[in-house]
Write a protein that holds these residues in place. Structure first.
Motif, short mmCIF file in Angstrom:
data_model
loop_
_atom_site.label_atom_id
_atom_site.label_comp_id
_atom_site.label_asym_id
_atom_site.label_seq_id
_atom_site.Cartn_x
_atom_site.Cartn_y
_atom_site.Cartn_z
N VAL A 140 0.46 -1.54 -0.15
CA VAL A 140 0.16 -0.07 -0.28
C VAL A 140 0.88 1.15 0.00
N TYR A 141 1.97 1.21 -0.05
CA TYR A 141 3.28 2.32 0.40
C TYR A 141 3.52 2.57 -1.72
N SER A 142 3.73 1.40 -1.89
CA SER A 142 3.67 2.20 -3.81
C SER A 142 3.10 1.57 -4.41
N PRO A 143 1.79 1.68 -4.62
CA PRO A 143 1.12 1.11 -4.85
C PRO A 143 1.00 1.29 -6.19
N SER A 144 0.85 0.28 -7.96
CA SER A 144 0.94 0.42 -9.06
C SER A 144 -0.19 1.02 -9.19
N LEU A 145 -0.64 1.74 -11.11
CA LEU A 145 -1.10 1.99 -11.38
C LEU A 145 -2.26 0.99 -11.60
N ALA A 146 -2.27 -0.31 -11.85
CA ALA A 146 -3.57 -1.35 -11.61
C ALA A 146 -4.20 -1.04 -10.62
N ASP A 147 -3.28 -1.10 -9.29
CA ASP A 147 -3.38 -1.26 -8.21
C ASP A 147 -4.80 -0.17 -7.39
N LEU A 148 -4.20 1.25 -8.28
CA LEU A 148 -5.30 2.41 -7.94
C LEU A 148 -6.54 2.48 -9.10
N SER B 281 -8.15 -0.17 -10.30
CA SER B 281 -8.92 -1.38 -10.46
C SER B 281 -10.17 -1.38 -10.59
N GLU B 282 -10.69 -0.71 -9.77
CA GLU B 282 -12.20 -0.83 -9.87
C GLU B 282 -12.60 0.52 -10.21
N THR B 283 -12.00 1.06 -10.60
CA THR B 283 -12.78 3.08 -11.70
C THR B 283 -13.12 3.44 -12.85
N PHE B 284 -12.94 2.03 -13.71
CA PHE B 284 -13.59 2.13 -15.19
C PHE B 284 -15.01 0.96 -15.39
N ALA B 285 -15.92 0.85 -15.83
CA ALA B 285 -17.10 0.11 -16.09
C ALA B 285 -16.80 -0.89 -16.99
N CYS B 286 -15.91 -0.37 -18.25
CA CYS B 286 -15.49 -1.37 -19.38
C CYS B 286 -13.82 -1.05 -19.62
N VAL B 287 -13.06 -2.35 -19.89
CA VAL B 287 -11.74 -2.67 -20.04
C VAL B 287 -11.56 -2.99 -21.58
N VAL B 288 -10.83 -2.14 -22.82
CA VAL B 288 -10.66 -3.10 -23.81
C VAL B 288 -9.20 -4.07 -23.80
N ALA B 289 -8.72 -4.78 -23.69
CA ALA B 289 -7.23 -4.90 -23.68
C ALA B 289 -6.77 -5.75 -25.14
N ASP B 290 -6.20 -4.60 -25.80
CA ASP B 290 -5.81 -4.98 -27.44
C ASP B 290 -4.28 -5.20 -26.97
N GLU B 291 -4.07 -5.93 -28.16
CA GLU B 291 -2.62 -7.12 -27.87
C GLU B 291 -2.70 -8.60 -26.82
N GLY B 292 -4.25 -9.00 -26.32
CA GLY B 292 -4.14 -9.08 -25.58
C GLY B 292 -3.95 -10.43 -24.94
N VAL B 293 -3.02 -11.12 -26.52
CA VAL B 293 -1.58 -12.33 -25.55
C VAL B 293 -1.09 -11.99 -24.56
N GLY C 93 -0.77 -6.85 -14.11
CA GLY C 93 -1.18 -5.01 -14.29
C GLY C 93 -3.39 -5.18 -14.55
N VAL C 94 -3.34 -6.06 -15.87
CA VAL C 94 -4.21 -5.85 -16.31
C VAL C 94 -5.92 -6.70 -16.37
N ARG C 95 -4.41 -7.77 -15.28
CA ARG C 95 -5.91 -9.10 -14.68
C ARG C 95 -6.50 -8.46 -13.42
N GLN C 96 -5.52 -7.33 -13.28
CA GLN C 96 -6.05 -6.94 -11.59
C GLN C 96 -7.32 -6.16 -12.31
#
Length: 357
Positions: free
Chosen positions: A9-17, A19-31, A43-46
């Motif tokens: 919690v001291y140095s959270p990643s962008l995914a931590d901050l 993760s609950e912000t968006f109603a929809c996420v589109v992941a391009d280059e999903g591989v 990060g993306v799977r979070q």
């Protein structure tokens, strides 16, 4: 729940901050979601949106388990199995066991005399009908030709050239050299790699005499101007005369360096984008190249055109779109041919303005 990853919690990643912000996420280059422990994949799977869409041209990069994390995240990323996807967070191995053919090495078991079973998974897929029922509701396949848009033509030209004399001698040396692994058995992978390098650039420092080898001849040449390089320069010259752009893809840095040296000597403006260039610099140079060919300057005189890009296939064959470029040269192949299909698709786009070669 005790096996969940501990978060700082001291140095959270962008995914931590977020993760609950968006109603929809589109992941391009999903591989890139497939890696169990990669920063991008984790990060993306979070991300935990209500609506999820994974886009990828290669959901199965090598073997069937590559698709597990993509499908698991797309249907909700539940910790436990559920009706839409009957595999939980920790069931990747169970998924592999169910849908991949395994084989036992009975000879190795007899030699071991320990009762140990030697079992490994093969690339072959089994239980096909259940796999189809599992993926049919969640995977939709669409090619460019299925999108309802009129596509420009893609013309494939095969250019075959003989090896140079000195290059052929280097190739012959590595064909006859004694490549052995640490157990004294033939190291075919290392030999094939050397032959690929010799065919691309016989002066490469990657070409060395195998340890313990006494085959007559030299492992590398001192002449980099080989027929393949001459042919590539000839093709680039034709592109420049037409005032168009061209991307040259290669699996090896040495091929790009030899080509870059000749272009520098000729005063041809170009960029070299491979794994030796930082992502930030690659992005800036790719954006400059994307502005278009010299012929586009008549439309927008302020454009400073870059006619030639020398690109490493590993870092530039995905995630880029150069719709104003209409020429690709494949100089030195990768092990994986899908890399070169992706490379061609950097210029063969839905919004490409002219036929591509």
């Amino acid at each position: 729940e005790l096996d969940r990853e501990i978060k700082c919690v001291y140095s959270p990643s962008l995914a931590d901050l977020c993760s609950e912000t968006f109603a929809c996420v589109v992941a391009d280059e999903g591989v890139k979601l497939k890696g169990e422990d990669t920063l991008v994949g984790k990060g993306v799977r979070q991300m935990n949106p209500k609506y999820r869409l994974v886009l990828t041209a290669t959901p199965i990069k090598n073997r069937l388990p590559d698709v597990f994390r993509l499908a698991w995240w797309a249907v909700g990323a539940q910790h436990q199995a559920h009706p839409r996807f009957p595999f939980g967070d920790a069931d990747a191995e169970t998924f592999s066991d169910e849908f991949m053919v395994t084989e036992r090495n009975l000879s190795a078991e007899e030699r071991a005399e320990s009762g140990k079973r030697f079992i490994k998974k093969t690339p072959q897929v089994c239980n096909i009908h259940r796999l189809w029922k599992l993926f049919a509701p969640i995977i939709l396949r669409r090619r460019k030709t299925d999108c309802g848009e009129e596509l420009v033509k893609m013309n494939r030209h095969v250019v075959r050239v003989p090896m140079g004399r000195a290059q052929a001698e280097v190739y012959k040396y590595h064909l006859e050299a004694e490549y052995l692994d640490k157990n004294g058995k033939p190291a075919l992978g290392a030999q094939l790699q050397a032959l690929r390098v010799a065919a691309a650039n016989p002066t490469s420092l990657l070409l060395e005499r195998p340890i313990g080898d006494h085959t007559p001849g030299d492992p590398r040449s001192n002449l980099s101007y080989v027929p393949k390089l001459a042919s590539a320069l000839s093709l680039i010259h034709q592109v420049l005369e037409r005032r168009e752009q061209v991307i040259v893809f290669s699996a090896f840095h040495d091929s790009l360096d030899a080509l870059s040296t000749r272009l520098h000597e000729s005063g041809v403006k170009h960029v070299v984008l491979d794994g030796r260039t930082s992502p930030a610099k690659r992005g800036a140079a790719a954006a400059a190249f994307k502005k278009g060919p010299p012929s586009h300057q008549s439309i927008n005189p302020s454009i400073q055109s870059i006619p030639v890009m020398l690109a490493g296939v590993e870092c530039m064959s995905e995630g880029h779109s150069f719709h104003l470029c209409n020429n690709v040269i494949l100089l030195a192949y990768s092990w994986a041919f899908d890399k070169f299909l992706q490379a061609i698709n950097r210029i063969w786009r839905l919004n490409s303005v002219q036929d591509v070669d």
